[in-house]
Design a protein around this motif. Sequence first.
Motif, PDB file in Angstrom:
ATOM      1  N   LYS A  42       0.829  -1.218   0.000  1.00  0.00           N
ATOM      2  CA  LYS A  42       0.000   0.000   0.000  1.00  0.00           C
ATOM      3  C   LYS A  42       0.855   1.256   0.000  1.00  0.00           C
ATOM      4  O   LYS A  42       0.658   2.168  -0.812  1.00  0.00           O
ATOM      5  N   SER A  43       1.824   1.311   0.937  1.00  0.00           N
ATOM      6  CA  SER A  43       2.653   2.516   1.041  1.00  0.00           C
ATOM      7  C   SER A  43       3.467   2.715  -0.222  1.00  0.00           C
ATOM      8  O   SER A  43       3.610   3.832  -0.710  1.00  0.00           O
ATOM      9  N   THR A  44       4.004   1.626  -0.757  1.00  0.00           N
ATOM     10  CA  THR A  44       4.803   1.714  -1.972  1.00  0.00           C
ATOM     11  C   THR A  44       3.972   2.331  -3.097  1.00  0.00           C
ATOM     12  O   THR A  44       4.431   3.222  -3.811  1.00  0.00           O
ATOM     13  N   PHE A 157      -2.784  10.170   2.016  1.00  0.00           N
ATOM     14  CA  PHE A 157      -2.627   9.886   3.441  1.00  0.00           C
ATOM     15  C   PHE A 157      -2.036   8.490   3.607  1.00  0.00           C
ATOM     16  O   PHE A 157      -2.589   7.529   3.088  1.00  0.00           O
ATOM     17  N   ASP A 158      -0.949   8.365   4.351  1.00  0.00           N
ATOM     18  CA  ASP A 158      -0.398   7.036   4.638  1.00  0.00           C
ATOM     19  C   ASP A 158      -0.619   6.706   6.110  1.00  0.00           C
ATOM     20  O   ASP A 158       0.100   7.191   6.975  1.00  0.00           O
ATOM     21  N   GLU A 159      -1.604   5.910   6.391  1.00  0.00           N
ATOM     22  CA  GLU A 159      -1.952   5.496   7.753  1.00  0.00           C
ATOM     23  C   GLU A 159      -1.884   6.660   8.738  1.00  0.00           C
ATOM     24  O   GLU A 159      -1.163   6.593   9.735  1.00  0.00           O
ATOM     25  N   PRO A 160      -2.617   7.733   8.478  1.00  0.00           N
ATOM     26  CA  PRO A 160      -2.429   8.943   9.286  1.00  0.00           C
ATOM     27  C   PRO A 160      -2.929   8.799  10.718  1.00  0.00           C
ATOM     28  O   PRO A 160      -2.530   9.576  11.571  1.00  0.00           O
TER      29      PRO A 160
END
Lengths: 374, 292
Positions: A42-44, A157-160
Amino acid sequence: MARVSLDGIRKVYGSTEVIKGVDIDIADGEFCVFVGPSGCGKSTLLRMIAGLEDISGGTLTIGERVVNDLPPKDRSIAMVFQSYAIFPHMTVRENLAFGLTIAKAPKAEKDAKVAEAARILKMEHLLERRPSQLSGGQRQRVAIGRAIVRHPGVFLFDEPLSNLDAALRVDMRMELAKLHADLGATMIYVTHDQVEAMTLADKIVVLDAGVVQQIGSPLDLYHRPANLFVAGFIGSPKMNLLKARVEGVDATSVKLASADLGTLVLPRANAGVSRGDEVTVGLRPHHLATASREQRVGSQPTGDQRTGEQQIGGTVKLVERLGNETLAALTLASGQQLIAALPGDVDVSIGEALRLAPQPERASLFLSSGAAVN
Amino acid sequence: MATIASDNRGLRLAVRYAVLILIAVIFIFPLIFMVMSSFKPDQQLLNDTGSFAAFLPVGDISLDNYADAFKRAPVGLFIFNSVLVTGVTVILSLLICSAAAFAFVFVDWRGRELVLTAILATLIVPFETIAIPLLLIASKLPWLGFDGLTFGWLNSYQVQIVPFIADGLTIFLFVQYFKDLPGELIEAARVEGASWGQVYRKVVMPLAGPVLATAAILKFLVMYNQYLWPLMVVQQEGYRPVMVGLQYFFQLNRAWGEIMAYLSLITVPVLAFYLFLQRAFIASIASTGVKG
Ligand SMILES: Nc1ncnc2c1ncn2[C@@H]1O[C@H](COP(=O)(O)OP(=O)(O)O)[C@@H](O)[C@H]1O
Ligand SMILES: [Mg+2]
């Protein structure tokens, strides 16, 4: 405002392929959530959209432009990181204005945009503070504020919320939903928490091992999971997945049998299965109800039950009373566990033999390959 | 129980302080001896060494030794030279080494691991082994100065500065520190539109207070104590630094009072500066609050 389109996007680190050809279309103004277990990519994927990782293959379009080779600042994006990533040596005001300072914007414009973001996030009184003087929730607001100031086409947003405590997380979730409604901007949101995904998203993209498993609205995924992975991932408690064999197929139904289910008839036309196939049945905990009292008391199946009502029997091993509902974990004949979500004041206790009535029309059916049967 | 435990703690604290004080005394007495002796005539200085008087300002106290030291050698010039060479080297070293470390840690380029490894390998090469080759190189290098293009760097400031600007240890210190900075901070700055230069100036350097202080102190000590290299490359008094200047006092007659006066002049200001820097160093760590 911008639409985002991923076309055959791939990411390779050395010889390992982490993202394996992903196609996603995100409409202008849509709230899209990437969800999947930790390490699924996901982050990638998000960082490739942001321009923080090179794209190994495929085409990324933001707005009307292909942005594969543009640096982050030219992609009309703003990003909010899990660790907030606000600058500890700057005041909140300086943090919010950072991008404008870099772009040498006039002071009046800077002040106006910072004031606007501070007003939206209700933190006018915090502007002169330093990050070390803020709580976790306030720091997260500063990070979101810094994104708002940029007026981006797309918010990333990355796991904010994952560094916030549970109560704050629920509050911030609602604020984010409101922010999206107010700004109307496209938002892409990464999380491993399917509850966040279900509550926030217009569109959910379920990822596993770098492959898109399903794209759809929250209710699509809940009611019509495309495969076993999505079925097990979306919904809380998890969908019960029980192995069974196809006993017979006719024009309107499929008849299944197993030690746990006895026989179960699903009302389905053209299921695409045939007699003898090994399949998996998916039953949501919330789609299981207790059978009537008399039947529960006479705990042995007697064979002369009301025709049409099918039942699953097991022994209650665990009861969790949540108030509004009660979760019961049963052990079935084969030893498999089954979870049922029952009314809050239901009368069950540990050790009791319980009979549950499934709702065959709401059950899911999966082939041995894992793909769902419609 | 509670009182026994707290008694114990008190005792342990007392022992700890006693040990610390003892160590402090061991380190500070030679300094006190040096400073006190610098005020005494040679004869009294030698007589006092047998007793505690060596550490006290007693007897015939005067500033004569200082006056004589200035007569014997251009002390002010030496101090000026050392401060200039040290100051310029420290500042340039902090800039160049931090920029190099920045490129190693944050910027992705081909071969950076290899180059960094090579630089770190230089840490195990003692200066003495490269001193002669370095001298040969320095004696031939061109320099564009106030009097046009000249060749050979001997007898100059730059020959004492340039070879010491970039060094493996300082780069290593910065690399280690930068690796511990949260990567998302740098990425956030990039997304906000900062160029690499702006990330360096506006994000990384303002957060580098502790490592800047450490690197500055280490570099300062090395540079201020330079002896072998200036001895090799500086024959003219005009560019001589303080440590080489010490030679003046060991030539014909050994004047201990003057030596002590000279040593006091070149060490006490440094100590004071060091203590000040240490304060600033601790304050800078406390205020940046990088941990947050
Ligand atoms: N720089 C990298 N080099 C090699 N592998 C990486 C790198 N970054 C991430 N990965 C791998 O890519 C996969 C996906 O990582 P990530 O996108 O961070 O997952 P998620 O955010 O879904 O938890 C993981 O298996 C991870 O080990
Ligand atoms: Mg992640």
